[in-house]
Design a protein around this motif. Structure first.
Motif, mmCIF file in Angstrom:
data_model
loop_
_atom_site.group_PDB
_atom_site.id
_atom_site.type_symbol
_atom_site.label_atom_id
_atom_site.label_comp_id
_atom_site.label_asym_id
_atom_site.label_seq_id
_atom_site.Cartn_x
_atom_site.Cartn_y
_atom_site.Cartn_z
ATOM 1 N N PRO A 126 28.957 -9.606 23.849
ATOM 2 C CA PRO A 126 28.259 -9.236 25.071
ATOM 3 C C PRO A 126 27.145 -8.594 24.977
ATOM 4 C CG PRO A 126 30.409 -8.143 25.320
ATOM 5 C CD PRO A 126 30.205 -8.497 23.886
ATOM 6 N N ALA A 127 26.105 -8.987 25.845
ATOM 7 C CA ALA A 127 24.685 -8.537 25.770
ATOM 8 C C ALA A 127 24.652 -6.928 25.892
ATOM 9 C CB ALA A 127 24.028 -9.020 27.011
ATOM 10 N N THR A 128 23.617 -6.260 25.376
ATOM 11 C CA THR A 128 23.533 -4.967 25.293
ATOM 12 C C THR A 128 22.898 -4.427 26.476
ATOM 13 O OG1 THR A 128 21.589 -4.765 23.954
ATOM 14 C CG2 THR A 128 23.725 -4.635 22.605
ATOM 15 N N LYS A 129 22.790 -3.028 26.770
ATOM 16 C CA LYS A 129 21.951 -2.560 28.070
ATOM 17 C C LYS A 129 20.543 -3.110 27.851
ATOM 18 C CE LYS A 129 25.076 1.154 29.405
ATOM 19 N NZ LYS A 129 25.153 2.631 29.665
ATOM 20 N N VAL A 130 19.974 -2.940 26.682
ATOM 21 C CA VAL A 130 18.649 -3.224 26.638
ATOM 22 C C VAL A 130 18.465 -4.893 26.823
ATOM 23 C CG1 VAL A 130 16.843 -3.151 24.817
ATOM 24 C CG2 VAL A 130 18.353 -1.397 24.702
ATOM 25 N N GLU A 131 19.291 -5.475 26.206
ATOM 26 C CA GLU A 131 18.930 -6.902 26.504
ATOM 27 C C GLU A 131 19.230 -7.386 27.939
ATOM 28 O OE1 GLU A 131 20.869 -8.553 22.243
ATOM 29 O OE2 GLU A 131 22.313 -8.351 24.003
ATOM 30 N N VAL A 132 20.092 -6.646 28.571
ATOM 31 C CA VAL A 132 20.253 -7.030 29.987
ATOM 32 C C VAL A 132 18.973 -6.501 31.019
ATOM 33 C CG1 VAL A 132 21.758 -6.314 32.155
ATOM 34 C CG2 VAL A 132 22.826 -7.095 29.932
ATOM 35 N N GLU A 133 18.382 -5.530 30.359
ATOM 36 C CA GLU A 133 17.276 -4.818 31.015
ATOM 37 C C GLU A 133 16.038 -5.876 31.017
ATOM 38 O OE1 GLU A 133 16.614 -1.016 29.621
ATOM 39 O OE2 GLU A 133 18.347 -0.140 30.941
ATOM 40 N N ARG A 134 16.083 -6.151 29.789
ATOM 41 C CA ARG A 134 14.970 -7.471 29.424
ATOM 42 C C ARG A 134 15.182 -8.708 29.919
ATOM 43 N NH1 ARG A 134 12.945 -9.931 23.840
ATOM 44 N NH2 ARG A 134 11.168 -10.917 24.702
ATOM 45 N N MET A 135 16.505 -9.085 30.383
ATOM 46 C CA MET A 135 16.773 -10.278 31.053
ATOM 47 C C MET A 135 16.069 -10.097 32.493
ATOM 48 S SD MET A 135 20.703 -11.407 30.460
ATOM 49 C CE MET A 135 21.296 -10.872 28.867
ATOM 50 N N ILE A 136 16.421 -8.923 33.145
ATOM 51 C CA ILE A 136 15.950 -8.544 34.405
ATOM 52 C C ILE A 136 14.507 -8.598 34.577
ATOM 53 C CG2 ILE A 136 16.250 -6.673 36.329
ATOM 54 C CD1 ILE A 136 18.972 -6.151 35.108
ATOM 55 N N ALA A 137 13.803 -7.901 33.773
ATOM 56 C CA ALA A 137 12.391 -7.775 33.713
ATOM 57 C C ALA A 137 11.682 -9.127 33.467
ATOM 58 C CB ALA A 137 11.848 -7.060 32.513
ATOM 59 N N LEU A 138 12.259 -10.258 32.498
ATOM 60 C CA LEU A 138 11.765 -11.377 32.289
ATOM 61 C C LEU A 138 11.703 -12.374 33.756
ATOM 62 C CD1 LEU A 138 12.818 -12.271 28.837
ATOM 63 C CD2 LEU A 138 10.327 -11.712 29.658
ATOM 64 N N TYR A 139 13.110 -12.144 34.241
ATOM 65 C CA TYR A 139 13.388 -13.039 35.418
ATOM 66 C C TYR A 139 12.574 -12.350 36.609
ATOM 67 C CZ TYR A 139 15.794 -15.273 39.252
ATOM 68 O OH TYR A 139 16.309 -16.042 40.072
ATOM 69 N N LEU A 179 22.379 -15.730 34.417
ATOM 70 C CA LEU A 179 22.800 -15.612 35.565
ATOM 71 C C LEU A 179 23.950 -14.844 36.108
ATOM 72 C CD1 LEU A 179 22.365 -16.577 38.653
ATOM 73 C CD2 LEU A 179 23.719 -18.456 38.117
ATOM 74 N N LYS A 180 24.652 -14.998 35.070
ATOM 75 C CA LYS A 180 25.961 -14.184 35.210
ATOM 76 C C LYS A 180 25.672 -12.507 34.933
ATOM 77 C CE LYS A 180 28.484 -12.783 31.548
ATOM 78 N NZ LYS A 180 29.401 -13.030 30.598
ATOM 79 N N TYR A 181 24.763 -12.042 34.103
ATOM 80 C CA TYR A 181 24.332 -10.801 34.130
ATOM 81 C C TYR A 181 23.211 -10.272 35.349
ATOM 82 C CZ TYR A 181 26.265 -10.311 29.470
ATOM 83 O OH TYR A 181 27.051 -10.387 28.279
ATOM 84 N N LEU A 182 22.575 -11.252 35.688
ATOM 85 C CA LEU A 182 21.776 -10.953 36.909
ATOM 86 C C LEU A 182 22.658 -10.599 38.034
ATOM 87 C CD1 LEU A 182 18.754 -13.295 36.377
ATOM 88 C CD2 LEU A 182 18.845 -10.988 35.696
ATOM 89 N N ARG A 183 23.586 -11.273 38.441
ATOM 90 C CA ARG A 183 24.552 -11.268 39.563
ATOM 91 C C ARG A 183 25.223 -9.937 39.004
ATOM 92 N NH1 ARG A 183 27.018 -17.061 40.151
ATOM 93 N NH2 ARG A 183 25.373 -17.890 41.370
ATOM 94 N N ALA A 184 25.687 -9.703 38.035
ATOM 95 C CA ALA A 184 26.551 -8.156 37.740
ATOM 96 C C ALA A 184 25.528 -7.009 37.846
ATOM 97 C CB ALA A 184 26.991 -8.352 36.423
ATOM 98 N N ASN A 185 24.516 -7.192 37.798
ATOM 99 C CA ASN A 185 23.533 -6.210 38.068
ATOM 100 C C ASN A 185 22.619 -6.125 39.420
ATOM 101 O OD1 ASN A 185 23.380 -4.539 35.433
ATOM 102 N ND2 ASN A 185 23.310 -6.560 34.836
ATOM 103 N N GLY A 186 23.244 -6.955 40.245
ATOM 104 C CA GLY A 186 22.675 -7.120 41.693
ATOM 105 C C GLY A 186 21.219 -7.770 41.934
ATOM 106 N N VAL A 187 20.897 -8.375 40.953
ATOM 107 C CA VAL A 187 19.739 -8.970 41.027
ATOM 108 C C VAL A 187 19.752 -10.413 41.954
ATOM 109 C CG1 VAL A 187 17.520 -9.878 39.820
ATOM 110 C CG2 VAL A 187 18.853 -8.097 38.924
ATOM 111 N N PRO A 188 19.151 -10.350 43.172
ATOM 112 C CA PRO A 188 19.034 -11.480 43.960
ATOM 113 C C PRO A 188 18.607 -12.888 43.104
ATOM 114 C CG PRO A 188 17.495 -10.319 44.602
ATOM 115 C CD PRO A 188 18.126 -9.524 43.607
ATOM 116 N N LYS A 189 19.146 -13.981 43.191
ATOM 117 C CA LYS A 189 18.587 -15.098 42.557
ATOM 118 C C LYS A 189 17.661 -15.634 43.578
ATOM 119 C CE LYS A 189 20.002 -19.875 41.381
ATOM 120 N NZ LYS A 189 20.828 -21.143 41.383
ATOM 121 N N ARG A 190 16.371 -16.275 43.182
ATOM 122 C CA ARG A 190 15.321 -16.656 43.756
ATOM 123 C C ARG A 190 15.859 -18.086 44.086
ATOM 124 N NH1 ARG A 190 12.243 -14.802 39.150
ATOM 125 N NH2 ARG A 190 12.176 -16.982 38.541
#
Length: 174
Positions: free
Chosen positions: A127-140, A161-172
């Protein structure tokens, strides 16, 4: 007056490990258990002892046969040698999958994973680490598409998309 009970035909006979009822087992059909011994006097003082003896005779007769109706034997577990453990670790670091190694060494994939963990080998597809998830969110959130974020991090867009949804980031919207 003695009431006789047919122990075999009471739809309660089961060979150990078998899933059948109602039909006589292969042991009875083969004639290995005599019909005479299956009748027990219900009100006899020795009825319970006779039933126990009859049950144990059925078990012995079933275990003596090599038929699938009498239950499958478990495969004996064998230990992996130190040399095999070393070869598993080498094979995994060389690029083989856990499933390929399990087939090669005739063991379960969970055994291969446990061996690799004990040896300290980092498993792929973690599974992605916290740092990787934060990077996904920032890039998106910077405007990149799911596919572009995934390509940038070397993962699939649906995983992003799965990680973004899990962290409450809305899809554009598209």
């Amino acid at each position: 007056m003695t009431v006789l009970v047919d122990v075999v035909d009471q739809h309660q006979h089961r060979c150990p490990g078998a899933r059948h009822r109602r039909n006589k087992s292969a042991c009875h059909q083969a004639g290995q258990i005599s019909g005479f011994s299956s009748y027990v006097g219900l009100f006899s003082s020795h009825a319970n002892e006779l039933r126990k003896a009859h049950r144990s005779l059925r078990r012995v007769a079933c275990h003596d046969q090599d038929t699938p109706t009498c239950g499958a034997r478990r495969k004996a577990q064998r230990r992996l040698s130190d040399e095999q453990v070393h070869r598993i670790a080498e094979g995994y670091t060389a690029g083989k999958t856990v499933y390929e190694l399990a087939v090669e060494f005739s063991c379960h994939r969970a055994t291969v994973s446990a061996v690799l963990k004990r040896r300290g080998v980092a498993l792929r597809l973690q599974p992605a680490t916290k740092v990787e998830v934060e990077r996904m969110i920032a890039l998106y959130q910077s405007g990149l598409s799911l596919a572009a974020v995934g390509k940038n991090l070397g993962i699939n867009a649906s995983t992003v998309l799965k990680y973004l949804r899990a962290n409450g980031v809305p899809k554009r919207s598209a």
